[in-house]
Every structure is written in structure tokens, then in C-alpha cells.
Design an enzyme around this catalytic site. Structure first.
Site, PDB file in Angstrom:
ATOM      1  NE  ARG A 103     -46.149 -12.917  21.139  1.00 14.52           N
ATOM      2  CZ  ARG A 103     -45.242 -13.154  20.199  1.00 14.52           C
ATOM      3  NH1 ARG A 103     -43.946 -13.087  20.478  1.00 14.52           N
ATOM      4  NH2 ARG A 103     -45.608 -13.480  18.972  1.00 14.52           N
ATOM      5  CE1 TYR A 132      -8.567  -7.423  24.699  1.00 16.32           C
ATOM      6  CE2 TYR A 132     -10.119  -8.192  23.040  1.00 16.32           C
ATOM      7  CZ  TYR A 132      -9.244  -7.240  23.517  1.00 16.32           C
ATOM      8  OH  TYR A 132      -9.038  -6.080  22.789  1.00 16.32           O
ATOM      9  CE  LYS A 152     -41.770 -12.093  12.452  1.00 11.27           C
ATOM     10  NZ  LYS A 152     -41.849 -12.134  13.884  1.00 11.27           N
ATOM     11  CG  MET A 209     -15.706  -4.927  18.157  1.00 12.02           C
ATOM     12  SD  MET A 209     -15.388  -3.181  18.400  1.00 12.02           S
ATOM     13  CE  MET A 209     -15.574  -2.994  20.147  1.00 12.02           C
TER      14      MET A 209
END
Ligand SMILES: Cc1ncc(COP(=O)(O)O)c(C=O)c1O
Length: 354
Positions: A132, A254, A34, A302
Site C-alpha cells: 500500500r 420486505y 482516526k 431502513m
């Protein structure tokens, strides 16, 4: 060209599948593929998993991708179908369902002849305390016994909430599973994920459902992939694109969160949260250069990070391992306050895949 790269080692995947076979020699293996094979790329992984008995996925779309790629092994939808119209497609494509609530049972019964006609198994989910999915005891006993009486072939399925840890719920979950298995005998059973495969060989029963161990990461916080004799399948790398020599008192990145306490060499590596590399590191994080670990400094941006290369021969173009065989993904995850599963699954589309 920017060289942020994900390498998939198919031999490592085969090696890890063989580890499952060693640990659960009598069970059939439902390889969990999955979420795009835990972020590894389902196409590559299926090719390496030809020795598996079956596949496990979270939804019909993932199952159909496997069929479109030409694989005919049984597939289990571990959350079942989400609406009745999926049942037709499931049956046409020989896909097996978990049922975990009454509506799914109704949908199944509405398509009973076709489902049974294809020899598809029904996986009936026990809610033994994880809360669940699933039917609780004693309701599940009636559900299974009625399905069996109607001609369905059933598998009793359960998932542990704490297979990776010592927790009092483990005993409750085990004993409920065994109770239902006995009350519905004869019935096939499946309750082991990776951690349970290692911890409770006596619970392997008919089908084991390994996920993370196939990909060479550890399900346990206190045992590494090496301890478990697993081989990391994914290696995630990037390249040094700039070098700086800075003096004591200078800042990096940063927010200027890092201040050098002495003269040092730093390298800028072309990787960032835009690639899926995590930004927040509550603990010190490291990367590996030629097998040698060195620290990441300042904030992850990023597209770039800075690393300490003082005393390390690392010219521009040097490959830096973000995680893989030297710097285990579980260790990066630990520094990031998460688990290896998450880091593997959340890579972005930007890195090149090889
Ligand atoms: C029902 C079920 N079985 C098996 C697995 C595989 O677990 P692991 O990756 O810990 O082996 C999962 C993963 O989430 C699951 O949801």
C-alpha cells in the site's frame, strides 16, 4: 422519541488502554482515533484516553479536530500530508508526518528548518510486502540515513498485512523491518497494531499503534473480545415499538423472506440500515434482550427490524441490544460477512449518542 442509541463507556476505553500498557509496558502508545475514533466519537474518546502518549489519525482534518478540542499530545498522520500546502499547518500545530513517497520527502525538505525546529519526528514508512504505502528495501535505508544526516529525527514505521492471521508474509515483513532497523541504527521503531501487540511483544519497540482493541473489539476472527480481556466500549440499542402474534405460514417484512413454521411472537424494533445497522446477513443474526440472545427475522429495513420474542418477556419499550457487552459487535459482523471495524465506523448520524 425514537430511541436508537449509541452509548460510549469511557471506563471501558480506559480499561482497554490499560490492557495495551500491560501488553506493551515499555512502548509509547499512539492511540488510533482516526475515522471519528472508529465511529465512537472522537470527543468522548479523547477525554477517556488522557493516559495515552500520542494519537494517530488518517488526515490533517482529523488532527486539527484533536487540537481544536485542546489536546496537546503528539499526533501522527499515518498517511502523511496530501499536498504541500498542508505542511505549514502541520508544523504550526505540532503534527508529525509519515512520509511514504518521494514527493512527501520533497515537501518535508522544503520545510526542513521549521519542522526540525519544532522537534517533530518523521515517520518513514516501510513497504515490506503489503504494497500500500512506503519505500521498499533497500531504498528506505538511503531515505532514512539521508534524513538523519540532515538532522531529522526518524521513526521506522511499518504495518502488517496479516497480523491477525498466520501468513507467510508475516515473516518477510518482520525480517525486513528488523533488517532496516539494524541498517539505520540507532532508530526508533513502530510496527504493532492491536493484533501484533498481542502476538509479538518482542516487536513493540518504541511506539505501538492500537486501534480496535482500545474500543473493545477483537482483531482476530477466532478470539473474542472476552478472550482477549477487552471491554466493549460501544453499546448500540433500540426499542421495541410493536408486538405481533403470527401463525404458521405467515410472512414477515420486505420480500416476505421469513415464513413462520409455527405460531410465534415477534417484536418490531426501531433500528435499520438508516442507522448504520447492516442489511445483508448471509448468516443468522441475533440481538440481545436483558442479556438473552434472540434471532432477527426477515429483512432489515431502513428503520425497522423484526425479532423473535416467543417465550421472552419483552413489552413495548423494551431495550434491545444490537451490539455491545452481551451481543459482541464482532459476532454481528461475522453474521454480516464483515469485521467489527466496519460496523463500528459506519453508523449513521441518526442514532442518539450518550
Ligand atoms: C498504520 C496503522 N497503524 C495502526 C492501525 C490500528 O490497527 P488496529 O485497529 O487493527 O489496531 C491502523 C489501522 O488501520 C493503521 O492503518
Amino acid at each position: 422519541m425514537r430511541q436508537a442509541t449509541v452509548y460510549i463507556d469511557r471506563e471501558a476505553l480506559q480499561y482497554n488502554l490499560n490492557r495495551v500498557k500491560q501488553l506493551a509496558p515499555t512502548a509509547q502508545i499512539v492511540s488510533m482515533v482516526k475515522a471519528n475514533a472508529y465511529g465512537h466519537g472522537v470527543k468522548d474518546c479523547l477525554a477517556a484516553l488522557s493516559g495515552t502518549d500520542a494519537f494517530g489519525v488518517a488526515c490533517l482534518e482529523e488532527a486539527l479536530e484533536i487540537r481544536e478540542l485542546g489536546y496537546q499530545q503528539p499526533i501522527t498522520l499515518i498517511e502523511g500530508i496530501f499536498s504541500e500546502d498542508e505542511m505549514q499547518v502541520v508544523i504550526e500545530n505540532n503534527i508529525e508526518c509519515i512520509v511514504h513517497h518521494q514527493q512527501q520527502l520533497d515537501w518535508l525538505r522544503a520545510h526542513k528548518q521549521a519542522y526540525i525546529g519544532k522537534n517533530l519526528k518523521v515517520w518513514v514508512k516501510l513497504n515490506s510486502g503489503m504494497n500500500r504505502l512506503g519505500f521498499k528495501v533497500p531504498e528506505i535505508i538511503d531515505v532514512i540515513n539521508s534524513l538523519k544526516a540532515e538532522g531529522f529525527t526518524c521513526v521506522l514505521a511499518m504495518h502488517f498485512a496479516n497480523a491477525d492471521a498466520d501468513h507467510p508474509l508475516n515473516e518477510q515483513q518482520k525480517s525486513q523491518f528488523l533488517q532496516v532497523k539494524e541498517a539505520c541504527a540507532p532508530i526508533m521503531g513502530s510496527c504493532c497494531n492491536s493484533a501484533a501487540i498481542y502476538k509479538w511483544p518482542e516487536l513493540n519497540f518504541d511506539f505501538v499503534r492500537p486501534g480496535i482493541m482500545l474500543y473493545g473489539a477483537s482483531p482476530f476472527a477466532d478470539r473474542s473480545a472476552h478472550d482477549l480481556d477487552l471491554k466493549p466500549v460501544m453499546t448500540f440499542t433500540a426499542e421495541i415499538i410493536a408486538l405481533n402474534h403470527i401463525q404458521a405460514g405467515e410472512h414477515v417484512g420486505y420480500g416476505s423472506t421469513f415464513t413462520a413454521d409455527k405460531e410465534m411472537d415477534l417484536a418490531i424494533v426501531s433500528i435499520g440500515y438508516g442507522d448504520g445497522y447492516p442489511r445483508a446477513f448471509p448468516k443468522q443474526n441475533y440481538v440481545a434482550i436483558n442479556g438473552q440472545e434472540t434471532r432477527v427475522i426477515g429483512r432489515v429495513a431502513m428503520d425497522m427490524i423484526a425479532i423473535d420474542v416467543t417465550g421472552i418477556d419483552a413489552p413495548i419499550g423494551t431495550e434491545v441490544e444490537l451490539w455491545g457487552k452481551n451481543r459482541l459487535v464482532d459476532d454481528v459482523a461475522e453474521a454480516n460477512g464483515t469485521i467489527g471495524y466496519e460496523l463500528l465506523c459506519r453508523l449513521s448520524a441518526r442514532p442518539i449518542r450518550k
